[in-house]
Write a protein that holds these residues in place. Structure first.
Motif, PDB file in Angstrom:
ATOM      1  N   HIS A 122       0.871  -1.182   0.000  1.00 47.57           N
ATOM      2  CA  HIS A 122       0.000   0.000   0.000  1.00 47.57           C
ATOM      3  C   HIS A 122       0.908   1.232   0.000  1.00 47.57           C
ATOM      4  CE1 HIS A 122      -2.770   3.011   1.604  1.00 47.57           C
ATOM      5  NE2 HIS A 122      -3.728   2.259   1.076  1.00 47.57           N
ATOM      6  N   PRO A 123       0.532   2.301  -0.696  1.00 52.18           N
ATOM      7  CA  PRO A 123       1.393   3.489  -0.758  1.00 52.18           C
ATOM      8  C   PRO A 123       1.801   4.051   0.606  1.00 52.18           C
ATOM      9  CG  PRO A 123      -0.402   3.692  -2.332  1.00 52.18           C
ATOM     10  CD  PRO A 123      -0.669   2.448  -1.527  1.00 52.18           C
ATOM     11  N   SER A 124       0.992   3.848   1.629  1.00 55.53           N
ATOM     12  CA  SER A 124       1.335   4.397   2.952  1.00 55.53           C
ATOM     13  C   SER A 124       2.203   3.435   3.782  1.00 55.53           C
ATOM     14  CB  SER A 124       0.061   4.740   3.727  1.00 55.53           C
ATOM     15  OG  SER A 124      -0.668   3.565   4.005  1.00 55.53           O
ATOM     16  N   VAL A 125       2.504   2.270   3.232  1.00 53.05           N
ATOM     17  CA  VAL A 125       3.340   1.288   3.940  1.00 53.05           C
ATOM     18  C   VAL A 125       4.744   1.333   3.353  1.00 53.05           C
ATOM     19  CG1 VAL A 125       3.666  -1.160   4.462  1.00 53.05           C
ATOM     20  CG2 VAL A 125       1.367  -0.196   4.430  1.00 53.05           C
ATOM     21  N   GLY A 126       5.717   1.561   4.210  1.00 47.96           N
ATOM     22  CA  GLY A 126       7.108   1.609   3.770  1.00 47.96           C
ATOM     23  C   GLY A 126       7.689   0.216   3.586  1.00 47.96           C
ATOM     24  N   LEU A 127       8.826   0.151   2.913  1.00 49.51           N
ATOM     25  CA  LEU A 127       9.486  -1.121   2.656  1.00 49.51           C
ATOM     26  C   LEU A 127       9.853  -1.840   3.966  1.00 49.51           C
ATOM     27  CD1 LEU A 127      10.602  -3.094   0.584  1.00 49.51           C
ATOM     28  CD2 LEU A 127      12.728  -1.774   0.585  1.00 49.51           C
ATOM     29  N   ALA A 128      10.362  -1.108   4.933  1.00 50.05           N
ATOM     30  CA  ALA A 128      10.725  -1.725   6.217  1.00 50.05           C
ATOM     31  C   ALA A 128       9.487  -2.260   6.937  1.00 50.05           C
ATOM     32  CB  ALA A 128      11.454  -0.717   7.108  1.00 50.05           C
ATOM     33  N   GLN A 129       8.393  -1.502   6.899  1.00 46.88           N
ATOM     34  CA  GLN A 129       7.147  -1.967   7.526  1.00 46.88           C
ATOM     35  C   GLN A 129       6.627  -3.222   6.825  1.00 46.88           C
ATOM     36  OE1 GLN A 129       5.143   1.784   6.917  1.00 46.88           O
ATOM     37  NE2 GLN A 129       4.848   2.032   9.130  1.00 46.88           N
ATOM     38  N   GLY A 130       6.616  -3.202   5.511  1.00 46.19           N
ATOM     39  CA  GLY A 130       6.142  -4.356   4.748  1.00 46.19           C
ATOM     40  C   GLY A 130       6.987  -5.593   5.009  1.00 46.19           C
ATOM     41  N   THR A 131       8.301  -5.391   5.084  1.00 47.32           N
ATOM     42  CA  THR A 131       9.206  -6.504   5.366  1.00 47.32           C
ATOM     43  C   THR A 131       8.970  -7.050   6.775  1.00 47.32           C
ATOM     44  OG1 THR A 131      10.853  -5.578   3.852  1.00 47.32           O
ATOM     45  CG2 THR A 131      11.642  -7.198   5.461  1.00 47.32           C
ATOM     46  N   ALA A 132       8.785  -6.155   7.732  1.00 43.27           N
ATOM     47  CA  ALA A 132       8.523  -6.586   9.120  1.00 43.27           C
ATOM     48  C   ALA A 132       7.226  -7.384   9.206  1.00 43.27           C
ATOM     49  CB  ALA A 132       8.476  -5.383  10.051  1.00 43.27           C
ATOM     50  N   VAL A 133       6.180  -6.917   8.541  1.00 47.38           N
ATOM     51  CA  VAL A 133       4.903  -7.645   8.552  1.00 47.38           C
ATOM     52  C   VAL A 133       5.087  -9.015   7.904  1.00 47.38           C
ATOM     53  CG1 VAL A 133       2.561  -7.688   7.576  1.00 47.38           C
ATOM     54  CG2 VAL A 133       3.419  -5.621   8.672  1.00 47.38           C
ATOM     55  N   GLU A 134       5.775  -9.065   6.778  1.00 46.27           N
ATOM     56  CA  GLU A 134       6.011 -10.343   6.096  1.00 46.27           C
ATOM     57  C   GLU A 134       6.788 -11.304   6.990  1.00 46.27           C
ATOM     58  OE1 GLU A 134       5.690 -13.262   3.358  1.00 46.27           O
ATOM     59  OE2 GLU A 134       4.747 -11.299   3.149  1.00 46.27           O
ATOM     60  N   LEU A 135       7.796 -10.819   7.677  1.00 48.76           N
ATOM     61  CA  LEU A 135       8.577 -11.669   8.591  1.00 48.76           C
ATOM     62  C   LEU A 135       7.707 -12.192   9.734  1.00 48.76           C
ATOM     63  CD1 LEU A 135      11.978  -9.774   8.751  1.00 48.76           C
ATOM     64  CD2 LEU A 135      11.556 -12.035   7.748  1.00 48.76           C
ATOM     65  N   LEU A 136       6.895 -11.320  10.318  1.00 49.41           N
ATOM     66  CA  LEU A 136       6.019 -11.748  11.419  1.00 49.41           C
ATOM     67  C   LEU A 136       4.985 -12.769  10.953  1.00 49.41           C
ATOM     68  CD1 LEU A 136       5.504  -8.343  13.234  1.00 49.41           C
ATOM     69  CD2 LEU A 136       6.767 -10.337  14.093  1.00 49.41           C
ATOM     70  N   LEU A 137       4.419 -12.561   9.784  1.00 47.16           N
ATOM     71  CA  LEU A 137       3.422 -13.507   9.270  1.00 47.16           C
ATOM     72  C   LEU A 137       4.065 -14.838   8.892  1.00 47.16           C
ATOM     73  CD1 LEU A 137       1.189 -11.110   7.153  1.00 47.16           C
ATOM     74  CD2 LEU A 137       0.777 -12.009   9.451  1.00 47.16           C
ATOM     75  N   THR A 138       5.275 -14.777   8.357  1.00 41.37           N
ATOM     76  CA  THR A 138       5.997 -16.018   8.044  1.00 41.37           C
ATOM     77  C   THR A 138       6.322 -16.765   9.332  1.00 41.37           C
ATOM     78  OG1 THR A 138       6.909 -15.054   6.027  1.00 41.37           O
ATOM     79  CG2 THR A 138       8.051 -16.978   6.926  1.00 41.37           C
ATOM     80  N   LEU A 139       6.731 -16.044  10.370  1.00 39.19           N
ATOM     81  CA  LEU A 139       7.006 -16.663  11.666  1.00 39.19           C
ATOM     82  C   LEU A 139       5.752 -17.330  12.215  1.00 39.19           C
ATOM     83  CD1 LEU A 139       8.843 -17.177  14.105  1.00 39.19           C
ATOM     84  CD2 LEU A 139       8.136 -14.945  14.974  1.00 39.19           C
ATOM     85  N   GLN A 140       4.623 -16.642  12.151  1.00 36.90           N
ATOM     86  CA  GLN A 140       3.354 -17.205  12.622  1.00 36.90           C
ATOM     87  C   GLN A 140       3.035 -18.493  11.873  1.00 36.90           C
ATOM     88  OE1 GLN A 140      -0.577 -18.179  11.600  1.00 36.90           O
ATOM     89  NE2 GLN A 140       0.347 -16.664  10.310  1.00 36.90           N
ATOM     90  N   PHE A 141       3.210 -18.482  10.566  1.00 31.47           N
ATOM     91  CA  PHE A 141       2.914 -19.651   9.747  1.00 31.47           C
ATOM     92  C   PHE A 141       3.863 -20.809  10.065  1.00 31.47           C
ATOM     93  CE2 PHE A 141       3.591 -21.946   5.656  1.00 31.47           C
ATOM     94  CZ  PHE A 141       2.362 -22.585   5.618  1.00 31.47           C
ATOM     95  N   THR A 169      -4.241 -18.804   5.704  1.00 31.51           N
ATOM     96  CA  THR A 169      -5.358 -17.903   5.422  1.00 31.51           C
ATOM     97  C   THR A 169      -5.323 -16.690   6.350  1.00 31.51           C
ATOM     98  OG1 THR A 169      -6.731 -19.752   4.677  1.00 31.51           O
ATOM     99  CG2 THR A 169      -7.883 -17.740   5.306  1.00 31.51           C
ATOM    100  N   LEU A 170      -5.079 -16.920   7.623  1.00 35.46           N
ATOM    101  CA  LEU A 170      -4.983 -15.823   8.590  1.00 35.46           C
ATOM    102  C   LEU A 170      -3.898 -14.834   8.190  1.00 35.46           C
ATOM    103  CD1 LEU A 170      -5.680 -14.497  11.313  1.00 35.46           C
ATOM    104  CD2 LEU A 170      -4.033 -16.056  12.363  1.00 35.46           C
ATOM    105  N   GLY A 171      -2.743 -15.347   7.830  1.00 33.48           N
ATOM    106  CA  GLY A 171      -1.645 -14.476   7.403  1.00 33.48           C
ATOM    107  C   GLY A 171      -2.006 -13.681   6.163  1.00 33.48           C
ATOM    108  N   GLN A 172      -2.657 -14.331   5.224  1.00 41.96           N
ATOM    109  CA  GLN A 172      -3.079 -13.638   3.999  1.00 41.96           C
ATOM    110  C   GLN A 172      -4.072 -12.517   4.322  1.00 41.96           C
ATOM    111  OE1 GLN A 172      -2.680 -13.851   0.575  1.00 41.96           O
ATOM    112  NE2 GLN A 172      -0.997 -15.278   0.703  1.00 41.96           N
ATOM    113  N   LEU A 173      -5.024 -12.814   5.178  1.00 44.80           N
ATOM    114  CA  LEU A 173      -6.025 -11.799   5.533  1.00 44.80           C
ATOM    115  C   LEU A 173      -5.390 -10.609   6.232  1.00 44.80           C
ATOM    116  CD1 LEU A 173      -8.992 -14.032   6.714  1.00 44.80           C
ATOM    117  CD2 LEU A 173      -8.897 -12.584   4.686  1.00 44.80           C
TER     118      LEU A 173
END
Length: 177
Positions: A122-141, A169-173
């Protein structure tokens, strides 16, 4: 290295190739804009989760049904998978994902194809934020996968494929929706 000479080893690598091919084909295919209007994040999340659950159920007895390189790497890190097998799985997963995307590209009409279901930040999400979210969701999975597959765990309830699919599915949502 004796493992590399076994038919079971190559069957497992082929299962990971096929699983990744189908996962990408089905998940991204469900993310495409087949009808006018906005794409549905819920539908795409369910497609990815159901694809993961189905493939774990179908291929788990052959290869473990990793489908995802993060799962393969995690299983190496917790000493549940040999390095030669992990390398074969990672290569098979990469080639399977490329084949799935290529197949989807080939069977999808150009007006529907768009970005082939790939998401962007999303335009308001920075690269570091997006990477952090991806890492957290991957960890959860990965934590769900490790806990679900752990045979030493007392009181394993329910279906491993369903738990893994719902976790995805939770991570995707959270990450896309």
């Amino acid at each position: 290295m004796r493992e590399l000479r076994s038919a079971a080893f190559w069957r497992a690598a082929l299962a990971e190739f096929l699983g990744s091919l189908l996962y990408v084909l089905l998940g991204l295919g469900a993310s495409l804009r087949w009808a006018p209007g906005p794409t549905g994040a819920l539908g795409a999340a369910l497609a990815f989760g159901l694809a993961q659950a189905t493939l774990v159920q179908a291929l788990g007895h052959v290869s473990g049904g990793h489908i995802n390189p993060a799962v393969t790497v995690a299983l190496v890190l917790v000493a549940q998978l040999s390095l030669p097998r992990a390398l074969a799985y990672l290569l098979a997963q990469l080639l399977g994902a490329l084949a799935g995307a290529g197949l989807l590209y080939g069977v999808t009409p150009a007006p529907v194809r768009g970005s082939l279901g790939l998401s962007t930040l999303h335009p308001s999400v920075g690269l570091a934020q997006g990477t952090a979210v991806e890492l957290l969701l991957t960890l959860q999975f990965v934590l769900c996968v490790l806990a679900s597959y752990d045979e030493r765990r007392d009181g394993r309830l329910g279906s491993v494929p369903l738990a893994v699919g719902l976790s995805l599915t939770l991570g995707q949502l959270f990450g896309v929706g």
